[in-house]
Design a protein around this motif. Structure first.
Motif, PDB file in Angstrom:
ATOM      1  N   PRO A 192       0.800  -1.236   0.000  1.00  0.00           N
ATOM      2  CA  PRO A 192       0.000   0.000   0.000  1.00  0.00           C
ATOM      3  C   PRO A 192       0.832   1.285   0.000  1.00  0.00           C
ATOM      4  CG  PRO A 192      -0.336  -1.264   2.035  1.00  0.00           C
ATOM      5  CD  PRO A 192       0.518  -2.089   1.155  1.00  0.00           C
ATOM      6  N   SER A 193       2.128   1.173   0.279  1.00  0.00           N
ATOM      7  CA  SER A 193       2.950   2.384   0.434  1.00  0.00           C
ATOM      8  C   SER A 193       3.844   2.669  -0.767  1.00  0.00           C
ATOM      9  CB  SER A 193       3.828   2.218   1.668  1.00  0.00           C
ATOM     10  OG  SER A 193       4.554   1.015   1.561  1.00  0.00           O
TER      11      SER A 193
ATOM     12  N   ILE B 236      -5.680  -0.469   7.284  1.00  0.00           N
ATOM     13  CA  ILE B 236      -6.521   0.720   7.458  1.00  0.00           C
ATOM     14  C   ILE B 236      -5.843   1.681   8.440  1.00  0.00           C
ATOM     15  CG2 ILE B 236      -8.774   1.575   8.269  1.00  0.00           C
ATOM     16  CD1 ILE B 236      -9.893  -1.227   7.447  1.00  0.00           C
ATOM     17  N   ARG B 237      -5.336   1.142   9.536  1.00  0.00           N
ATOM     18  CA  ARG B 237      -4.695   2.022  10.530  1.00  0.00           C
ATOM     19  C   ARG B 237      -3.462   2.698   9.954  1.00  0.00           C
ATOM     20  NH1 ARG B 237      -6.241  -2.282  14.179  1.00  0.00           N
ATOM     21  NH2 ARG B 237      -4.235  -3.251  13.745  1.00  0.00           N
ATOM     22  N   ALA B 238      -2.685   1.937   9.174  1.00  0.00           N
ATOM     23  CA  ALA B 238      -1.475   2.528   8.591  1.00  0.00           C
ATOM     24  C   ALA B 238      -1.851   3.638   7.614  1.00  0.00           C
ATOM     25  CB  ALA B 238      -0.657   1.443   7.886  1.00  0.00           C
ATOM     26  N   LEU B 239      -2.878   3.417   6.814  1.00  0.00           N
ATOM     27  CA  LEU B 239      -3.266   4.424   5.812  1.00  0.00           C
ATOM     28  C   LEU B 239      -3.937   5.630   6.468  1.00  0.00           C
ATOM     29  CD1 LEU B 239      -4.425   1.899   3.114  1.00  0.00           C
ATOM     30  CD2 LEU B 239      -2.475   3.440   2.942  1.00  0.00           C
TER      31      LEU B 239
ATOM     32  N   TRP C   8     -12.826   5.861  10.261  1.00  0.00           N
ATOM     33  CA  TRP C   8     -12.001   6.435   9.193  1.00  0.00           C
ATOM     34  C   TRP C   8     -12.325   5.748   7.860  1.00  0.00           C
ATOM     35  CZ3 TRP C   8      -8.433   4.805   5.614  1.00  0.00           C
ATOM     36  CH2 TRP C   8      -7.720   5.822   4.957  1.00  0.00           C
ATOM     37  N   TYR C   9     -12.433   4.431   7.924  1.00  0.00           N
ATOM     38  CA  TYR C   9     -12.719   3.608   6.741  1.00  0.00           C
ATOM     39  C   TYR C   9     -14.111   3.969   6.190  1.00  0.00           C
ATOM     40  CZ  TYR C   9     -12.219  -1.057   4.386  1.00  0.00           C
ATOM     41  OH  TYR C   9     -12.056  -2.102   3.507  1.00  0.00           O
ATOM     42  N   ASN C  10     -15.068   3.980   7.101  1.00  0.00           N
ATOM     43  CA  ASN C  10     -16.456   4.242   6.728  1.00  0.00           C
ATOM     44  C   ASN C  10     -16.623   5.667   6.158  1.00  0.00           C
ATOM     45  OD1 ASN C  10     -19.337   3.554   6.836  1.00  0.00           O
ATOM     46  ND2 ASN C  10     -19.431   5.150   8.396  1.00  0.00           N
ATOM     47  N   ASP C  11     -15.991   6.640   6.818  1.00  0.00           N
ATOM     48  CA  ASP C  11     -16.209   8.036   6.433  1.00  0.00           C
ATOM     49  C   ASP C  11     -15.402   8.407   5.191  1.00  0.00           C
ATOM     50  OD1 ASP C  11     -17.533   7.943   8.764  1.00  0.00           O
ATOM     51  OD2 ASP C  11     -16.317   9.412   9.831  1.00  0.00           O
TER      52      ASP C  11
ATOM     53  N   PHE D 106       1.307  -6.774  23.160  1.00  0.00           N
ATOM     54  CA  PHE D 106       0.837  -5.522  23.774  1.00  0.00           C
ATOM     55  C   PHE D 106       0.255  -4.649  22.666  1.00  0.00           C
ATOM     56  CE2 PHE D 106       4.022  -2.350  22.468  1.00  0.00           C
ATOM     57  CZ  PHE D 106       5.061  -3.164  22.009  1.00  0.00           C
ATOM     58  N   PRO D 107      -0.696  -3.772  23.023  1.00  0.00           N
ATOM     59  CA  PRO D 107      -1.375  -2.992  21.977  1.00  0.00           C
ATOM     60  C   PRO D 107      -0.413  -2.086  21.217  1.00  0.00           C
ATOM     61  CG  PRO D 107      -2.483  -2.758  24.105  1.00  0.00           C
ATOM     62  CD  PRO D 107      -1.206  -3.469  24.365  1.00  0.00           C
ATOM     63  N   HIS D 108      -0.597  -2.051  19.911  1.00  0.00           N
ATOM     64  CA  HIS D 108       0.263  -1.238  19.055  1.00  0.00           C
ATOM     65  C   HIS D 108      -0.635  -0.474  18.094  1.00  0.00           C
ATOM     66  CE1 HIS D 108       2.985  -0.308  15.717  1.00  0.00           C
ATOM     67  NE2 HIS D 108       3.974  -0.433  16.575  1.00  0.00           N
ATOM     68  N   GLU D 109      -0.331   0.800  17.938  1.00  0.00           N
ATOM     69  CA  GLU D 109      -1.197   1.701  17.180  1.00  0.00           C
ATOM     70  C   GLU D 109      -1.503   1.196  15.768  1.00  0.00           C
ATOM     71  OE1 GLU D 109      -1.176   6.385  16.130  1.00  0.00           O
ATOM     72  OE2 GLU D 109       0.583   5.534  17.108  1.00  0.00           O
ATOM     73  N   ILE D 110      -0.504   0.659  15.094  1.00  0.00           N
ATOM     74  CA  ILE D 110      -0.727   0.242  13.708  1.00  0.00           C
ATOM     75  C   ILE D 110      -0.866  -1.263  13.567  1.00  0.00           C
ATOM     76  CG2 ILE D 110       0.276   0.220  11.388  1.00  0.00           C
ATOM     77  CD1 ILE D 110       0.927   3.028  11.784  1.00  0.00           C
TER      78      ILE D 110
END
Ligand code: PRX
Length: 636
Positions: free
Chosen positions: A320-321, A347-350, A383-386, A537-541
């Motif tokens: 995607p990049s 989706i999070r990365a984009l 973000w995806y929906n909007d 552990f939770p990671h943003e992307i």
């Protein structure tokens, strides 16, 4: 009303009720009406989850490729089956029509036959996302060989384990692959793997990056000249309903990967049915799933599900990049994609990138957006929906697994009202149950528990290759007469399901399942390491990332420790693949253990997630001081 294609909520409820009251009749109606059989079944379903034994459509004879390709030739011969979009946007996209695909699959099948491959033989496919990947899978299916696709991001050791586990006779690979600006030497990885696999007699090599590679005499052959020579006619091998179609490996919480076995008839019926409904595919639509075919999502929803419905399925080689973050949107615009199916991690990365990447493209062709692979967080969903869907395209959050073969819980777009982060309701034929700690089913709504499935559906895996006992222990032992998914879920007041995540020692990193035990086993091979415990552990992307708590035989200076961190990640890259690298490595003096010596991962998970205020009961620990020290040395 048709059972096959649900078009309204009322219809959904009606069909769902029918599918639960008379599951056998329900599936047999679908199977009869929508597929080509060489012989009908004698028995629709035979099952016993305690053994476990599951047989659908026993006695029936078919070939899935006749259903994916041949039966469309008359009406859709010229329609694009696979639309190949290369890594480099300047390279032209390739439209492979159903009739081209027919010829290409037949040629490939004849090449495999000439290599001595026949019904029941295992064929390992280690290819990038190029048309040969889909073609070789279908070629195997055409002659009854069992394909085992290994994701081309796995290391040589991981590849060797998978080749040996199923005794593959032959490997299909390429000279290399493109990944954005990089190239990867796939053939070199295969050569390294095959040092451990003396039984592989031949390697077929597709030319993709035109690199200068070594060919082993008598073993390696370039694919193209063989295809050029081969006939484009090849009769199908007539398969029994329960003959294996493919093996696909998935990580377990312990031990070596599990080769999930999917069989011919049930998988065919299930992937076709779920594709049609979850994507509401219509004849002229262009459908795109961004997954790699090396995972189940690609098997079921790039190759089999779409082709069974005569769809046009986009196959994208790149990332995607590259060349920049507008690539996905550029492709949607260029091919007027109608259904777009991707992973929350993408989706999070984009979503982190500038909106202008998206805004400069016309995305008005989109009708359905899908996500899969891990729980989607609320922010990413919106973000995806909007922004991608412009609030006009329903988002289908599809929950399923390698083991389930196809989508299990998902909204049906334009039918099921969606709620962010909810996979909503089970598809027809799927009977979920939530279980409590006492292994009792929790009835009613607004409850949370372990997610199980009570009744077989045609797409369920039938066994683990070569280890039926493990199949039984992993999925059918925790609860009586139920398939246990390994996930937790919540059922809300309206009966909608929200998947809360894995409840075992599997961590989903960027949508890839990783068992923590195999990672620990690899780390423990480092001579300096005494012991290790890996948690997510939770990671943003990535959704989750890996945190390693490691004790060393001798504690060294920090410079030495930095080198060790690199070496440990190097080992993981070699043993498993770069996806298994640890984001954080903390060297500790000791790990928290119960008096019986069991590592308390629950505590480590909390520390890694920085939830140290509430560590729960630590009274059973051998040495509570260990925990204090670990918290102090926690890596931010
Ligand atoms: O934990 C669930 C998560 O992915 C696991 C299955 O992974 P795999 O076999 O690699 O297949 C992935 C593609 C089907 C599940 O046990 N998972 C998958 N889809 C979702 C999900 N978690 C939450 N929401 C989903 N939609």
């Amino acid at each position: 009303m048709s059972n096959y294609h649900i078009k309204s909520l009322e219809e959904y409820f009606k069909v769902y009720r029918h599918s639960v009251r008379e599951p056998e009749l329900f599936w047999s109606e679908i199977a009869e009406e929508h597929f080509t059989w060489r012989k009908g079944w004698d028995n629709i379903l035979e099952w016993d989850f305690n053994k476990p034994e599951i047989k659908w459509f026993e006695g029936a004879k078919l070939n899935i490729t006749e259903n994916c390709i041949d039966r469309h030739l008359l009406t859709k011969g010229e329609k694009t089956a696979i639309l190949f979009e290369p890594n480099d946007p300047n390279e032209e996209a390739e439209h492979i029509s159903y009739s081209d695909l027919h010829k290409r699959v037949n040629k490939f099948a004849n090449v495999l036959k000439a290599e001595g491959i026949g019904k029941g033989d295992r064929v390992c496919i280690y290819l990038p996302m190029i048309p040969e990947l889909a073609v070789s899978m279908l070629a195997c299916a055409r002659i009854g060989a069992i394909h085992s696709v290994v994701f081309a991001g796995f290391s040589s050791k991981a590849l060797a384990t998978r080749i040996k586990d199923c005794d593959a006779k032959i490997v299909i690979t390429s000279d290399g692959s493109y990944r954005g600006q990089k190239t990867i030497d796939l053939k070199g990885i295969v050569d390294e793997a095959l040092k451990q696999c003396p039984d592989v007699a031949s390697v077929l090599v597709a030319k993709r990056i035109k690199s200068d590679i070594e060919m082993v005499d008598g073993r390696d052959k370039w694919l193209q000249p063989l295809l050029d020579e081969a006939s484009d006619e090849c009769d199908i091998e007539i398969m029994e309903a329960e003959d294996p179609l493919f093996i696909l490996y998935t990580s377990g919480s312990t031990g070596k990967p599990k080769g999930m076995v999917h069989t011919s008839a049930g998988y065919m019926v299930y992937t076709a049915y779920t594709f049609k409904n979850v994507f509401q595919y219509k004849n002229e639509d262009v459908y795109w799933c961004t997954a790699d075919i090396g995972w189940i999502t690609g098997h079921s929803y790039i190759v089999y599900g779409p082709l069974l419905n005569g769809a046009t399925s986009v196959m994208f080689e790149g990332v995607p990049s590259y060349p920049d973050f507008s690539r996905f949107w550029e492709i949607v615009e260029k091919h007027k994609v109608n259904q777009f199916y991707t992973a929350p991690t993408a989706i999070r990365a984009l979503a982190k990138e500038n909106l202008s990447y998206l805004e400069k493209h016309d995305l008005s062709s989109l009708k359905v957006l899908g996500t899969v692979g891990e729980p989607i967080n609320e922010e990413a969903w919106h973000w995806y929906n909007d922004n991608v869907g412009n609030k006009n395209s329903p988002v289908v959050d599809t929950w399923w697994q390698t083991e389930t073969g196809g989508i299990m819980i998902s909204p049906i777009p334009y039918v099921t009202p969606t709620i962010p982060t909810f996979a909503t309701m089970p598809l027809p034929g799927v009977q979920p149950a939530l279980m409590d700690e006492n292994a009792q089913e929790i009835k009613g709504n607004q409850v949370e528990g372990m997610l199980c499935i009570k009744y077989p559906w045609p797409g369920i895996a039938r066994t683990i290759w070569g280890n039926h006992e493990r199949f039984k222990n992993t999925y059918f032992s925790a609860y009586d007469n139920m398939y246990f998914t390994g996930d937790g879920a919540r059922r809300d007041a309206t009966g909608y399901y929200r998947i809360t995540g894995r409840v075992d020692d599997v961590v989903i990193v960027s949508g890839h399942n990783l068992g923590t035990a195999p990672i620990e086993d690899s780390i423990n091979e480092h001579p300096a390491v005494a012991e290790s415990a890996i948690v997510g552990f939770p990671h943003e992307i990535k959704g989750n990332a890996l945190y390693g708590f490691i004790t060393l035989k001798e504690t060294g200076e920090s410079r030495v420790q930095d080198n060790l961190r690199k070496e440990i990640n190097q080992i993981l890259s070699e043993h498993i693949g770069p996806i298994a690298k640890l984001d954080k490595i903390q060297f500790c003096d000791g790990l928290p253990k119960t008096r019986s010596g069991k590592i308390m991962r629950r505590i480590l998970r909390k520390i890694a997630s920085n939830e140290t205020d509430d560590l729960g009961d630590v009274s059973t620990l051998q040495d509570p001081e260990v925990v204090e020290n670990i918290i102090e040395g926690r890596i931010q």
